[in-house]
Design a protein around this motif. Structure first.
Motif, PDB file in Angstrom:
ATOM      1  N   LEU A 132       1.758  -1.809  -6.370  1.00  0.00           N
ATOM      2  CA  LEU A 132       1.088  -0.516  -5.583  1.00  0.00           C
ATOM      3  C   LEU A 132      -0.012  -0.404  -6.145  1.00  0.00           C
ATOM      4  O   LEU A 132      -1.047   0.146  -5.478  1.00  0.00           O
ATOM      5  CB  LEU A 132       2.437   0.590  -5.755  1.00  0.00           C
ATOM      6  N   GLU A 142      12.029   7.098  -0.608  1.00  0.00           N
ATOM      7  CA  GLU A 142      11.642   5.856  -0.921  1.00  0.00           C
ATOM      8  C   GLU A 142      12.604   5.115  -2.525  1.00  0.00           C
ATOM      9  O   GLU A 142      13.264   6.255  -2.898  1.00  0.00           O
ATOM     10  CB  GLU A 142      10.108   5.979  -1.571  1.00  0.00           C
ATOM     11  N   ASP A 149       8.582   0.970   0.674  1.00  0.00           N
ATOM     12  CA  ASP A 149       8.292   2.010   0.248  1.00  0.00           C
ATOM     13  C   ASP A 149       6.747   2.405   0.696  1.00  0.00           C
ATOM     14  O   ASP A 149       6.545   3.557   1.017  1.00  0.00           O
ATOM     15  CB  ASP A 149       8.090   2.393  -1.339  1.00  0.00           C
ATOM     16  N   GLY A 150       5.674   1.455   0.941  1.00  0.00           N
ATOM     17  CA  GLY A 150       4.617   1.610   1.511  1.00  0.00           C
ATOM     18  C   GLY A 150       4.567   1.968   2.660  1.00  0.00           C
ATOM     19  O   GLY A 150       3.836   3.038   3.172  1.00  0.00           O
ATOM     20  N   PHE A 209      -0.555  -1.644   7.829  1.00  0.00           N
ATOM     21  CA  PHE A 209       0.112  -1.917   6.683  1.00  0.00           C
ATOM     22  C   PHE A 209       1.162  -3.043   6.799  1.00  0.00           C
ATOM     23  O   PHE A 209       1.456  -3.884   6.023  1.00  0.00           O
ATOM     24  CB  PHE A 209       0.848  -0.709   5.957  1.00  0.00           C
ATOM     25  N   CYS A 223       1.404  -6.772   5.157  1.00  0.00           N
ATOM     26  CA  CYS A 223       2.758  -7.322   4.501  1.00  0.00           C
ATOM     27  C   CYS A 223       3.012  -8.799   4.627  1.00  0.00           C
ATOM     28  O   CYS A 223       3.346  -9.492   3.811  1.00  0.00           O
ATOM     29  CB  CYS A 223       3.681  -6.280   4.723  1.00  0.00           C
ATOM     30  N   ILE A 260      -2.565  -2.867  -4.626  1.00  0.00           N
ATOM     31  CA  ILE A 260      -2.754  -2.442  -3.189  1.00  0.00           C
ATOM     32  C   ILE A 260      -3.756  -1.253  -3.128  1.00  0.00           C
ATOM     33  O   ILE A 260      -4.731  -1.250  -2.087  1.00  0.00           O
ATOM     34  CB  ILE A 260      -1.334  -1.878  -2.321  1.00  0.00           C
ATOM     35  N   ASN A 261      -3.494  -0.308  -3.976  1.00  0.00           N
ATOM     36  CA  ASN A 261      -4.381   0.877  -3.950  1.00  0.00           C
ATOM     37  C   ASN A 261      -5.883   0.670  -4.211  1.00  0.00           C
ATOM     38  O   ASN A 261      -6.667   1.092  -3.545  1.00  0.00           O
ATOM     39  CB  ASN A 261      -3.857   1.818  -5.207  1.00  0.00           C
ATOM     40  N   SER A 297       5.871   5.612   2.848  1.00  0.00           N
ATOM     41  CA  SER A 297       4.802   6.647   2.182  1.00  0.00           C
ATOM     42  C   SER A 297       3.853   7.070   3.429  1.00  0.00           C
ATOM     43  O   SER A 297       3.401   8.203   3.442  1.00  0.00           O
ATOM     44  CB  SER A 297       4.203   5.663   1.025  1.00  0.00           C
ATOM     45  N   ALA A 300       7.944  -2.983  -2.452  1.00  0.00           N
ATOM     46  CA  ALA A 300       6.519  -2.397  -2.165  1.00  0.00           C
ATOM     47  C   ALA A 300       6.386  -2.249  -0.617  1.00  0.00           C
ATOM     48  O   ALA A 300       5.500  -1.414   0.013  1.00  0.00           O
ATOM     49  CB  ALA A 300       5.234  -3.192  -2.750  1.00  0.00           C
ATOM     50  N   GLN A 301       6.968  -3.354   0.166  1.00  0.00           N
ATOM     51  CA  GLN A 301       6.770  -3.310   1.469  1.00  0.00           C
ATOM     52  C   GLN A 301       7.521  -1.955   2.038  1.00  0.00           C
ATOM     53  O   GLN A 301       6.871  -1.385   2.978  1.00  0.00           O
ATOM     54  CB  GLN A 301       7.399  -4.565   2.007  1.00  0.00           C
TER      55      GLN A 301
END
Length: 238
Positions: free
Chosen positions: A32, A13, A195-196, A179, A183, A35-36, A199, A192-193
Motif C-alpha cells: 500500500l 476493509e 482494500d484499495g 485502480f 491491479c 502504491i501510494n 477505499s 491490497a487489491q
C-alpha cells in the motif's frame, strides 16, 4: 453495470480489523505504501507539510504527528526531508494496531527521531490544545463514518498549533476502474487489491469535504484535487 459513487460506501476493509498481523500485514502495508508512492500520494502530504510550515514564521523545530501512520513510510520520508532541508522535526506515529506499530519500528531502526504509539488517536499524554505543530492524516480519514470523521477533524484542529494536512481519495468511477486496471498488471496482493478498491468507494467528493469544513471549528481550509485522484485538504488554525 457501472459502479455507483454517489454516496460513500460503508463496506469495511480487511485492514480495518486488527486481527491481521505477521507477514501478511507487513507485505500489505509495504504494498500500500508503494502504491501510494507510485501514484504520487507521498508528495501530496509532503507538499502540504511544507505549505503549512512556510505559511508561518520559521520555528526552531516542528512536532509532526501522523494519525494512522501505518508502517511509518510517510514519517521516514519526512525525516529524510528534514535532514536535507535543515528542518528540525520531532516525528510521532500513532496507529490503533499494535502489530502495525511493531512493523513501523522494525522498518524505522535508522530513524531515532520518530516515536511510536500503539493507541487511539487522542489518548497520547500530550493530546491537549496546541500540543503539536502539524497533524497528518494520510489515507486514514476515509475509514471513518461522518460523525466520527467530524469528531476527529475537530479534535485534530484543536490540538494542532499550525494545521492539519489531510491526503485522501477522490471517490470516482474513473478512479475505481483505473485502480482495477492497475491491479491486473501491477498489484498482485489480494488484500491490497480488495482494500484499495473499497477505499476508493469510501473516499470523498469535493462537495463532501466542503460540507465537512463548515462543521469544523477554529480553522479555515483549502482543498486541491491532485493526481492520482486525491484531495489535499489543509485545515489551517485560525
Amino acid at each position: 453495470m457501472l459502479i455507483n459513487t454517489q454516496y460513500r460506501s460503508t463496506e469495511e476493509e480487511i485492514m480495518d480489523s486488527f486481527d491481521l498481523q505477521g507477514t501478511a500485514l507487513k507485505k500489505t502495508l509495504q504494498d500500500l505504501a508503494a502504491i501510494n508512492s507510485w501514484l504520487g500520494g507521498t508528495s501530496i502530504t509532503v507538499d502540504g507539510v511544507l505549505s503549512v510550515i512556510t505559511s508561518r514564521p520559521k520555528q526552531a523545530s516542528y512536532t509532526i504527528v501522523d494519525m494512522g501512520c501505518g508502517d511509518g513510510h510517510m514519517l521516514r520520508v519526512l525525516a529524510t526531508l528534514g535532514k536535507e532541508r535543515g528542518y528540525s522535526f520531532k516525528l510521532i506515529g500513532i496507529d490503533g494496531n499494535a502489530h502495525t506499530i511493531r512493523i513501523a519500528k522494525e522498518l524505522s531502526y535508522d530513524y531515532p527521531e520518530i516515536e511510536w504509539y500503539a493507541q487511539d488517536f487522542l489518548t497520547t499524554p500530550d493530546a491537549k490544545e496546541n500540543a503539536y505543530d502539524i497533524i497528518l492524516c494520510t489515507l486514514t480519514l476515509h475509514h471513518f463514518k461522518k460523525p466520527e470523521l467530524l469528531h476527529l477533524t475537530n479534535q485534530f484542529i484543536a490540538i494542532a498549533k499550525m494545521g492539519v494536512v489531510i491526503n485522501d481519495l477522490h471517490r470516482s468511477g474513473t478512479a475505481y476502474y483505473l485502480f482495477k486496471f492497475l491491479c491486473v498488471f501491477f498489484i498482485k496482493n489480494p488484500i491490497a487489491q480488495k482494500d484499495g478498491a473499497i477505499s476508493i468507494l469510501r473516499g470523498f467528493k469535493r462537495s463532501d469535504l466542503e460540507q465537512y469544513a463548515k462543521q469544523i471549528n477554529g480553522a479555515y481550509h483549502r482543498i486541491r484535487w491532485r493526481w492520482a485522484f486525491r484531495y489535499q485538504w489543509i485545515l489551517m488554525k485560525k
